[in-house]
Design a protein around this motif. Structure first.
Motif, PDB file in Angstrom:
ATOM      1  N   SER A 204      -1.777 -21.696 -12.487  1.00 37.91           N
ATOM      2  CA  SER A 204      -2.561 -22.395 -11.014  1.00 37.91           C
ATOM      3  C   SER A 204      -4.457 -21.433 -12.345  1.00 37.91           C
ATOM      4  N   GLU A 205      -5.204 -21.820 -12.319  1.00 39.31           N
ATOM      5  CA  GLU A 205      -5.967 -21.933 -12.542  1.00 39.31           C
ATOM      6  C   GLU A 205      -7.409 -21.044 -11.443  1.00 39.31           C
ATOM      7  N   CYS A 206      -7.743 -21.569 -10.638  1.00 37.59           N
ATOM      8  CA  CYS A 206      -8.215 -21.523  -9.192  1.00 37.59           C
ATOM      9  C   CYS A 206      -7.442 -22.586  -8.112  1.00 37.59           C
ATOM     10  N   LEU A 207      -8.438 -22.200  -6.823  1.00 32.51           N
ATOM     11  CA  LEU A 207      -7.588 -22.184  -5.689  1.00 32.51           C
ATOM     12  C   LEU A 207      -8.697 -23.440  -5.003  1.00 32.51           C
ATOM     13  N   VAL A 208      -8.041 -24.404  -4.636  1.00 35.49           N
ATOM     14  CA  VAL A 208      -8.662 -25.731  -4.161  1.00 35.49           C
ATOM     15  C   VAL A 208      -8.105 -25.875  -2.686  1.00 35.49           C
ATOM     16  N   THR A 209      -9.627 -25.254  -1.538  1.00 35.61           N
ATOM     17  CA  THR A 209      -9.595 -25.278  -0.835  1.00 35.61           C
ATOM     18  C   THR A 209      -9.354 -26.611   0.483  1.00 35.61           C
ATOM     19  N   GLY A 210      -8.494 -25.980   1.290  1.00 36.48           N
ATOM     20  CA  GLY A 210      -8.676 -27.148   2.417  1.00 36.48           C
ATOM     21  C   GLY A 210      -8.444 -26.525   3.910  1.00 36.48           C
ATOM     22  N   PHE A 211      -8.086 -27.441   4.750  1.00 40.01           N
ATOM     23  CA  PHE A 211      -7.523 -27.178   5.837  1.00 40.01           C
ATOM     24  C   PHE A 211      -5.992 -28.047   6.533  1.00 40.01           C
ATOM     25  N   TYR A 212      -5.932 -27.711   7.314  1.00 44.97           N
ATOM     26  CA  TYR A 212      -4.749 -27.976   8.642  1.00 44.97           C
ATOM     27  C   TYR A 212      -4.886 -28.921   8.906  1.00 44.97           C
ATOM     28  N   ASN A 213      -4.292 -30.449   9.291  1.00 42.78           N
ATOM     29  CA  ASN A 213      -4.867 -30.807  10.841  1.00 42.78           C
ATOM     30  C   ASN A 213      -3.507 -31.052  11.978  1.00 42.78           C
ATOM     31  N   THR A 214      -3.978 -31.774  12.345  1.00 40.42           N
ATOM     32  CA  THR A 214      -3.478 -31.883  13.745  1.00 40.42           C
ATOM     33  C   THR A 214      -1.872 -31.758  13.744  1.00 40.42           C
ATOM     34  N   ASN A 215      -1.228 -32.251  12.455  1.00 42.27           N
ATOM     35  CA  ASN A 215       0.658 -32.178  11.652  1.00 42.27           C
ATOM     36  C   ASN A 215       0.703 -31.571  10.873  1.00 42.27           C
ATOM     37  N   LYS A 216      -0.737 -30.328  10.689  1.00 43.62           N
ATOM     38  CA  LYS A 216      -0.149 -29.701   9.100  1.00 43.62           C
ATOM     39  C   LYS A 216      -0.341 -29.397   8.694  1.00 43.62           C
ATOM     40  N   ASP A 217      -0.818 -30.772   8.212  1.00 44.41           N
ATOM     41  CA  ASP A 217      -0.899 -31.551   6.681  1.00 44.41           C
ATOM     42  C   ASP A 217      -2.135 -31.366   5.634  1.00 44.41           C
ATOM     43  N   ILE A 218      -3.235 -30.765   5.011  1.00 44.62           N
ATOM     44  CA  ILE A 218      -3.658 -30.583   3.835  1.00 44.62           C
ATOM     45  C   ILE A 218      -4.801 -31.681   3.664  1.00 44.62           C
ATOM     46  N   ALA A 219      -6.138 -31.805   4.295  1.00 45.25           N
ATOM     47  CA  ALA A 219      -7.087 -32.098   3.976  1.00 45.25           C
ATOM     48  C   ALA A 219      -8.169 -31.149   3.405  1.00 45.25           C
ATOM     49  N   LEU A 220      -8.168 -31.627   1.794  1.00 41.38           N
ATOM     50  CA  LEU A 220      -8.898 -31.251   1.657  1.00 41.38           C
ATOM     51  C   LEU A 220     -10.774 -31.332   1.620  1.00 41.38           C
ATOM     52  N   ALA A 221     -10.832 -29.726   1.019  1.00 41.54           N
ATOM     53  CA  ALA A 221     -12.322 -29.244   1.591  1.00 41.54           C
ATOM     54  C   ALA A 221     -13.425 -30.225   0.927  1.00 41.54           C
ATOM     55  N   MET A 222     -14.477 -31.393   0.738  1.00 37.34           N
ATOM     56  CA  MET A 222     -14.496 -32.386  -0.315  1.00 37.34           C
ATOM     57  C   MET A 222     -16.564 -32.273   0.431  1.00 37.34           C
ATOM     58  N   PRO A 223     -17.148 -32.211  -0.218  1.00 38.74           N
ATOM     59  CA  PRO A 223     -18.438 -33.088   0.158  1.00 38.74           C
ATOM     60  C   PRO A 223     -18.572 -33.965   0.564  1.00 38.74           C
ATOM     61  N   GLU A 224     -19.912 -34.128   1.637  1.00 40.45           N
ATOM     62  CA  GLU A 224     -19.382 -35.775   1.725  1.00 40.45           C
ATOM     63  C   GLU A 224     -20.693 -36.458   0.800  1.00 40.45           C
ATOM     64  N   PHE A 225     -21.408 -35.669   0.161  1.00 40.77           N
ATOM     65  CA  PHE A 225     -22.228 -36.459  -1.254  1.00 40.77           C
ATOM     66  C   PHE A 225     -21.875 -35.916  -2.450  1.00 40.77           C
ATOM     67  N   ASP A 226     -21.836 -36.895  -3.771  1.00 36.97           N
ATOM     68  CA  ASP A 226     -21.970 -36.091  -5.050  1.00 36.97           C
ATOM     69  C   ASP A 226     -22.589 -34.572  -5.366  1.00 36.97           C
ATOM     70  N   VAL A 227     -22.140 -33.945  -5.308  1.00 35.92           N
ATOM     71  CA  VAL A 227     -22.971 -32.753  -6.328  1.00 35.92           C
ATOM     72  C   VAL A 227     -22.112 -32.337  -7.493  1.00 35.92           C
ATOM     73  N   PRO A 228     -23.104 -31.772  -8.257  1.00 31.01           N
ATOM     74  CA  PRO A 228     -22.456 -31.903  -9.992  1.00 31.01           C
ATOM     75  C   PRO A 228     -21.975 -30.851  -9.882  1.00 31.01           C
ATOM     76  N   ASN A 229     -21.374 -31.202 -10.614  1.00 28.27           N
ATOM     77  CA  ASN A 229     -19.765 -30.228 -10.998  1.00 28.27           C
ATOM     78  C   ASN A 229     -20.437 -28.765 -11.417  1.00 28.27           C
ATOM     79  N   GLY A 230     -19.110 -28.053 -10.980  1.00 20.24           N
ATOM     80  CA  GLY A 230     -19.909 -26.377 -10.954  1.00 20.24           C
ATOM     81  C   GLY A 230     -21.058 -25.901  -9.685  1.00 20.24           C
ATOM     82  N   SER A 231     -21.658 -26.792  -8.970  1.00 19.32           N
ATOM     83  CA  SER A 231     -22.164 -26.103  -8.088  1.00 19.32           C
ATOM     84  C   SER A 231     -21.605 -25.324  -7.144  1.00 19.32           C
ATOM     85  N   LYS A 232     -22.340 -24.097  -6.563  1.00 23.49           N
ATOM     86  CA  LYS A 232     -22.104 -23.323  -6.106  1.00 23.49           C
ATOM     87  C   LYS A 232     -22.792 -23.510  -4.344  1.00 23.49           C
TER      88      LYS A 232
END
Length: 111
Positions: free
Chosen positions: A81-109
Motif C-alpha cells: 500500500s502506498e497511501c492511506l484512503v480516509t473514511g468514517f465509521y457509520n453506525t454499523n461500523k462500516d467504512i464510508a469513504l471521505a469524498m468531496p461533494e464536487f469534482d476537484v482536480p486530482n492532487g488537490s491538497k
C-alpha cells in the motif's frame, strides 16, 4: 491530544480518482485493492481499504477520495500500500469513504 499547525502541515492529504478497483482475497478482513490517480505531481498510488460493505467494485471506479499520500509504503500481505484512503465509521461500523461533494482536480491538497 492537541497538535500544532506545523504537525498538521506534515500530513499530505490529497484528492485522487480511483482508476481501478479489484478484490483482495488474501486480506484478513474483506477488502478491495485500488489504484488511485493523484495527478501529475504525485502520480498513481496503490491502496487497500475495508470498504466492501458499502461499496461495490464497479461503483468505485471514477470516485474521488481523500488520502494521505506521504506515509511510507506499507506491506499488507502480498500487497504494498502506498497511501492511506480516509473514511468514517457509520453506525454499523462500516467504512464510508471521505469524498468531496464536487469534482476537484486530482492532487488537490486539503487546506
Amino acid at each position: 491530544m492537541q497538535i500544532t499547525w506545523d504537525d498538521f502541515q506534515k500530513v499530505d492529504l490529497r484528492i485522487g480518482t480511483i482508476i481501478e478497483a479489484t478484490e483482495f482475497p488474501e486480506a484478513h478482513n474483506p477488502s478491495y485493492k485500488m489504484r488511485i490517480d493523484f495527478g501529475d505531481e504525485i502520480g498513481i498510488k496503490k491502496s487497500s481499504a475495508q470498504i466492501t460493505k458499502l461499496y461495490n467494485l464497479e461503483d468505485l471506479v471514477g470516485k474521488q477520495v481523500l488520502a494521505v499520500t506521504n506515509f511510507p509504503p506499507k506491506q499488507i500481505g502480498p500487497f504494498m500500500s502506498e497511501c492511506l484512503v480516509t473514511g468514517f465509521y457509520n453506525t454499523n461500523k462500516d467504512i464510508a469513504l471521505a469524498m468531496p461533494e464536487f469534482d476537484v482536480p486530482n492532487g488537490s491538497k486539503l487546506i
